[in-house]
Design a protein around this motif. Structure first.
Motif, PDB file in Angstrom:
ATOM      1  N   GLU A   1     -17.885  12.541  -7.128  1.00 37.49           N
ATOM      2  CA  GLU A   1     -18.695  13.723  -6.835  1.00 37.49           C
ATOM      3  C   GLU A   1     -19.155  14.419  -8.117  1.00 37.49           C
ATOM      4  N   THR A   2     -18.740  13.911  -9.258  1.00 38.63           N
ATOM      5  CA  THR A   2     -19.062  14.516 -10.549  1.00 38.63           C
ATOM      6  C   THR A   2     -19.712  13.483 -11.470  1.00 38.63           C
ATOM      7  N   ALA A   3     -20.276  13.969 -12.568  1.00 33.56           N
ATOM      8  CA  ALA A   3     -20.982  13.077 -13.493  1.00 33.56           C
ATOM      9  C   ALA A   3     -20.061  12.032 -14.098  1.00 33.56           C
ATOM     10  N   MET A   4     -18.787  12.373 -14.272  1.00 27.96           N
ATOM     11  CA  MET A   4     -17.791  11.434 -14.769  1.00 27.96           C
ATOM     12  C   MET A   4     -16.546  11.524 -13.897  1.00 27.96           C
ATOM     13  N   PRO A   5     -15.867  10.398 -13.638  1.00 31.53           N
ATOM     14  CA  PRO A   5     -14.634  10.449 -12.839  1.00 31.53           C
ATOM     15  C   PRO A   5     -13.579  11.324 -13.507  1.00 31.53           C
ATOM     16  N   GLU A   6     -12.996  12.236 -12.734  1.00 28.34           N
ATOM     17  CA  GLU A   6     -12.036  13.201 -13.285  1.00 28.34           C
ATOM     18  C   GLU A   6     -10.595  12.877 -12.899  1.00 28.34           C
ATOM     19  N   ARG A   7     -10.374  11.760 -12.268  1.00 26.96           N
ATOM     20  CA  ARG A   7      -9.044  11.433 -11.756  1.00 26.96           C
ATOM     21  C   ARG A   7      -8.410  10.289 -12.522  1.00 26.96           C
ATOM     22  N   LEU A   8      -7.105  10.378 -12.732  1.00 27.25           N
ATOM     23  CA  LEU A   8      -6.358   9.323 -13.399  1.00 27.25           C
ATOM     24  C   LEU A   8      -6.443   8.000 -12.645  1.00 27.25           C
ATOM     25  N   GLU A   9      -6.591   6.909 -13.379  1.00 28.47           N
ATOM     26  CA  GLU A   9      -6.428   5.577 -12.798  1.00 28.47           C
ATOM     27  C   GLU A   9      -4.936   5.238 -12.855  1.00 28.47           C
ATOM     28  N   LEU A  10      -4.213   5.771 -11.900  1.00 31.38           N
ATOM     29  CA  LEU A  10      -2.752   5.650 -11.889  1.00 31.38           C
ATOM     30  C   LEU A  10      -2.297   5.368 -10.467  1.00 31.38           C
ATOM     31  N   GLY A  11      -1.667   4.226 -10.268  1.00 30.10           N
ATOM     32  CA  GLY A  11      -1.227   3.844  -8.938  1.00 30.10           C
ATOM     33  C   GLY A  11      -0.023   4.638  -8.464  1.00 30.10           C
ATOM     34  N   TYR A  12       0.128   4.706  -7.148  1.00 29.23           N
ATOM     35  CA  TYR A  12       1.309   5.320  -6.541  1.00 29.23           C
ATOM     36  C   TYR A  12       2.375   4.253  -6.293  1.00 29.23           C
ATOM     37  N   TRP A  13       3.625   4.684  -6.231  1.00 30.15           N
ATOM     38  CA  TRP A  13       4.740   3.790  -5.938  1.00 30.15           C
ATOM     39  C   TRP A  13       5.016   3.790  -4.435  1.00 30.15           C
ATOM     40  N   TYR A  14       5.428   2.651  -3.930  1.00 30.27           N
ATOM     41  CA  TYR A  14       5.889   2.484  -2.550  1.00 30.27           C
ATOM     42  C   TYR A  14       4.728   2.604  -1.556  1.00 30.27           C
ATOM     43  N   LEU A  15       5.009   2.222  -0.306  1.00 30.18           N
ATOM     44  CA  LEU A  15       4.005   2.286   0.743  1.00 30.18           C
ATOM     45  C   LEU A  15       3.844   3.717   1.232  1.00 30.18           C
ATOM     46  N   THR A  16       2.609   4.105   1.475  1.00 32.73           N
ATOM     47  CA  THR A  16       2.330   5.455   1.950  1.00 32.73           C
ATOM     48  C   THR A  16       2.965   5.694   3.310  1.00 32.73           C
ATOM     49  N   ARG A  17       3.646   6.827   3.446  1.00 36.59           N
ATOM     50  CA  ARG A  17       4.253   7.210   4.721  1.00 36.59           C
ATOM     51  C   ARG A  17       3.321   8.161   5.452  1.00 36.59           C
ATOM     52  N   LEU A  18       3.281   8.038   6.757  1.00 32.56           N
ATOM     53  CA  LEU A  18       2.481   8.935   7.577  1.00 32.56           C
ATOM     54  C   LEU A  18       3.328  10.103   8.046  1.00 32.56           C
ATOM     55  N   ASN A  19       2.733  11.263   8.136  1.00 29.33           N
ATOM     56  CA  ASN A  19       3.464  12.453   8.582  1.00 29.33           C
ATOM     57  C   ASN A  19       3.820  12.389  10.062  1.00 29.33           C
ATOM     58  N   SER A  20       3.034  11.641  10.833  1.00 24.25           N
ATOM     59  CA  SER A  20       3.311  11.507  12.258  1.00 24.25           C
ATOM     60  C   SER A  20       3.199  10.047  12.648  1.00 24.25           C
ATOM     61  N   PRO A  21       3.978   9.615  13.660  1.00 25.14           N
ATOM     62  CA  PRO A  21       3.942   8.199  14.042  1.00 25.14           C
ATOM     63  C   PRO A  21       2.548   7.783  14.495  1.00 25.14           C
ATOM     64  N   VAL A  22       2.101   6.648  13.986  1.00 19.99           N
ATOM     65  CA  VAL A  22       0.816   6.081  14.375  1.00 19.99           C
ATOM     66  C   VAL A  22       1.035   4.628  14.731  1.00 19.99           C
ATOM     67  N   GLN A  23       0.461   4.210  15.845  1.00 26.15           N
ATOM     68  CA  GLN A  23       0.649   2.835  16.274  1.00 26.15           C
ATOM     69  C   GLN A  23       0.178   1.879  15.186  1.00 26.15           C
ATOM     70  N   GLY A  24       1.023   0.930  14.855  1.00 28.49           N
ATOM     71  CA  GLY A  24       0.675  -0.031  13.824  1.00 28.49           C
ATOM     72  C   GLY A  24       1.225   0.327  12.461  1.00 28.49           C
ATOM     73  N   GLY A  25       1.831   1.495  12.312  1.00 24.14           N
ATOM     74  CA  GLY A  25       2.462   1.857  11.048  1.00 24.14           C
ATOM     75  C   GLY A  25       1.462   1.946   9.914  1.00 24.14           C
ATOM     76  N   PRO A  26       1.860   1.507   8.703  1.00 28.61           N
ATOM     77  CA  PRO A  26       1.004   1.641   7.529  1.00 28.61           C
ATOM     78  C   PRO A  26      -0.357   0.977   7.677  1.00 28.61           C
ATOM     79  N   ARG A  27      -0.474  -0.012   8.576  1.00 28.95           N
ATOM     80  CA  ARG A  27      -1.763  -0.658   8.771  1.00 28.95           C
ATOM     81  C   ARG A  27      -2.785   0.316   9.366  1.00 28.95           C
ATOM     82  N   SER A  28      -2.315   1.400   9.960  1.00 30.42           N
ATOM     83  CA  SER A  28      -3.204   2.331  10.638  1.00 30.42           C
ATOM     84  C   SER A  28      -3.504   3.564   9.798  1.00 30.42           C
ATOM     85  N   LEU A  29      -3.356   3.479   8.495  1.00 29.12           N
ATOM     86  CA  LEU A  29      -3.727   4.604   7.642  1.00 29.12           C
ATOM     87  C   LEU A  29      -5.191   4.945   7.872  1.00 29.12           C
ATOM     88  N   PRO A  30      -5.541   6.211   7.977  1.00 27.16           N
ATOM     89  CA  PRO A  30      -6.944   6.579   8.199  1.00 27.16           C
ATOM     90  C   PRO A  30      -7.824   6.142   7.035  1.00 27.16           C
TER      91      PRO A  30
END
Length: 644
Positions: free
Chosen positions: A333-362
């Protein structure tokens, strides 16, 4: 000009002599008129100058048809006028009662009108933002593609009521837009029928052309008054399978060629795309050409990725019906990317149960590491092109791509749509922003991702669960672990050096444990305050995790590190820290910054990104397992996937 020459490399100087004569006569008339008015303009200059130092321009952000809107502020870019007086950089607040009557508040608009596209960009000193009060989190099909088409056709109707109009439909020919183009064609059919019915006896002429772009540009339908040809070309547009999106060079060429053929009428280019373009280096040239040729550019396109260039597109394989999240260039959204190219550790957890688990991340979340998280703003380059040419930008996201972020809150984080040079100057003049961008630049292209936490497996596909786990006896596993110890620790050490180098830019006096709190307190931009907390907080957290990872590897090699029956391990988050006091203090500071980011930026992507880091403790524990030998089936294969 013959159709075969329409997109030839020949210069427009090869136009017919009669056309040159017409231009010459118009030029003489123009110069004569300019001379007669010069004295009058000079006489009035001192009187009217105070009212000219602030101008506005309008950009439409269309999201839904039932939303309500309000006017907020104008951000003024400091500039020098011809006699050297300094313009103020204080924001101007405009009461809603003072909205100009020509500003249609029924639209989600960002900024105000450039009535004269030929006006030099250096004369633009202000951008007024109209921000929605409420955007529905879900929009029905009736106001998605169709709603976006209606917004554009309404805009075009306003133009051809004023004079002859040539509409150039400049369409992204990528595979990902096949279905959308068919729906666009269906919606355009009644629009062109209405033109015939309402304007059969009108004095103004409306013609349209269809041009596709990808790696190259091709005219599919030359300018015509027959709407059925336009509708058919949009519906059956051939696919460009290269994955290239050279949109800005295509815009510049369209503006030049069509203006040479249609010198005396309005020209409006309408882009329909789901990407931000691969040739951003041609952005400013495209703007200059369009302003010179008095061609407006309106865009129907996606929302942008927060602080990064690449997002995701959901592709459904027709044979298996499996959903693949493929990379697509949405643009920051800006002329230059302002965010670190830094990966997260572990699989993302959902705050509420979603059918299919991590495969169903929005989809709006942008994948497991949130690199493609969508922020609801429009891409910088396409937005700037629209602003500077007097066109509009209509955001069109698919249902699953619409994020939950509060637009009233997000209005405080509105990016700048000035030029790249203006952006760089602003960053360099502010110590905190300069430090953040240097830290971001330090990790660019370094691939500082989560180290191996599931040892000795083989990836068999593009999805997180596509892997093969090999069987080892306990003694074989210990031997393999011992021989791999040096490599695993070396990888973590390499990442640590990159992280520490980035942290150095966000420290006071070169001490990694001392931040830039004084600069933070003097920063008045919520956007940059959020970036500071998130950037330094994530770097500190990653520094601690990498040290904990090295110590966890060492612990498994120790004589009592593993149970006798263990033949597989998984490394996971743990609240227990093995590291020394220095790293524990870093962990405390990381948590403080990230929690402040969450607390002060609620309802924004910065909150989501900071909370994702806080979801997992900083320690690295070892989960031991005893696996039995089982026969392995054939490795799964991914289908042939398109390039977006």
């Amino acid at each position: 000009m013959p159709r075969s020459q329409l997109f030839s490399p020949l210069d427009t100087a090869d136009a017919p002599v009669s056309l040159k004569s017409q231009r010459h006569r118009r030029l003489v008339s123009l110069l004569t008129s300019a001379g007669l008015h010069t004295l009058l303009l000079l006489a009035l200059a001192l009187f009217v100058f105070p009212t000219m130092v602030r101008r506005t321009q309008v950009l439409k952000f269309v999201v839904g048809e039932s939303d309500t809107y309000s006017l907020t502020t104008i951000d003024v870019t400091p500039r020098w006028d011809a006699i050297g007086s300094d313009l103020t950089d204080e924001p101007i607040v405009i009461p809603e009662s003072e909205v100009p009557p020509e500003l249609d508040a029924s639209l989600f608009e960002l900024s105000g009108a450039i009535d004269d596209p030929s006006r030099s960009s250096s004369n633009v000193s202000a951008v007024a933002y109209v921000v929605p009060k409420n955007i529905g989190e879900s929009l029905s099909a009736s106001n998605s593609v169709e709603g976006a088409v209606d917004r554009i056709t309404s805009e075009l109707e306003g133009k051809f009521e004023k004079g002859d109009l040539l509409v150039v439909w400049l369409l992204d020919a990528s595979h990902s837009l096949v279905d959308d183009r068919k729906r666009v064609a269906v919606r355009l059919a009644p629009f062109y029928e209405s033109i015939v019915n309402r304007h059969s006896g009108a004095k103004f002429e409306v013609r349209s052309a269809v041009v596709s772009y990808g790696s190259a540009m091709r005219e599919r339908v030359a300018p015509t008054e027959f709407g059925k040809k336009i509708v058919s070309a949009v519906e059956d547009l051939p696919i460009d399978r290269t994955g290239d999106e050279n949109v800005f060079s295509s815009v510049a060429k369209c503006a030049k060629v069509y203006r040479s053929s249609w010198p005396d009428r309005q020209i409006a280019i309408v882009i329909w795309t789901d990407e931000s373009g691969d040739d951003i280096e041609h952005l400013e040239n495209a703007i200059a050409v369009c302003r010179e040729q008095q061609v407006s550019v309106s865009v129907v396109g996606p929302s942008s990725v927060l602080g990064a260039d690449t997002g995701l597109h959901a592709y459904v394989d027709r044979k298996t019906q499996a959903v693949y999240q493929l990379p697509v260039r949405r643009g920051p959204e800006t002329a230059m990317p302002e965010r670190l190219e830094l990966g997260y550790w572990y699989l993302t957890r959902l705050n509420s149960p979603v059918q299919g688990g991590p495969r169903s991340l929005p989809m709006w979340l942008g994948g497991q590491d949130l690199r493609g998280i969508l922020c609801g703003f429009s891409p910088y380059a396409m937005t700037r092109l629209s602003i500077q040419t007097g066109g509009s930008y209509t955001i069109f996201d698919r249902q699953e791509e619409r994020g939950p972020f509060d637009p009233e809150v997000m209005a405080r984080y509105m990016p700048s749509y000035g030029s790249l040079a203006e952006y760089e100057s602003e960053v360099q003049s502010n110590p905190l922003r300069r430090s953040i961008m240097r830290a971001v630049g330090e990790l660019k292209g370094k691939n500082v991702d989560e180290p191996t936490t599931m040892l000795f497996i083989k990836r068999t596909g593009s999805r997180v669960f596509d892997f093969t786990r090999y069987y080892y006896t306990p003694s074989e596993f210990r031997s393999k672990l011992s021989s791999s110890r040096g490599r695993l620790k070396a990888q973590a050490t390499r990442s640590s050096k990159f992280v520490d180098a980035a942290l150095m830019h966000l420290t006071d006096g070169g001490d990694l444990d001392l931040g830039l709190e004084e600069l933070y307190e003097h920063e008045n931009s919520p956007r940059w305050r959020a970036w500071y907390d998130l950037t330094r907080g994530r770097l500190l957290a990653t520094s601690v995790r990498l040290e904990e990872y090295r110590l966890a590897i060492d612990s498994m090699i120790s004589p009592d590190g593993l149970a006798p029956s263990t033949n597989h391990v998984m490394l996971r988050a743990s609240s227990e820290l093995r590291s020394n006091e220095t790293f524990q203090k870093r962990g405390d500071e990381a948590e403080r910054l990230l929690r402040r980011c969450v607390r002060e930026n609620q309802g924004t992507p910065w909150e989501t990104l900071a909370q994702r880091e806080l979801d997992f403790a900083l320690g690295v524990g070892v989960r031991q397992m005893s696996l039995t030998q089982q026969p392995m089936g054939p490795a799964s294969r991914s289908p042939s996937l398109p390039r977006f």
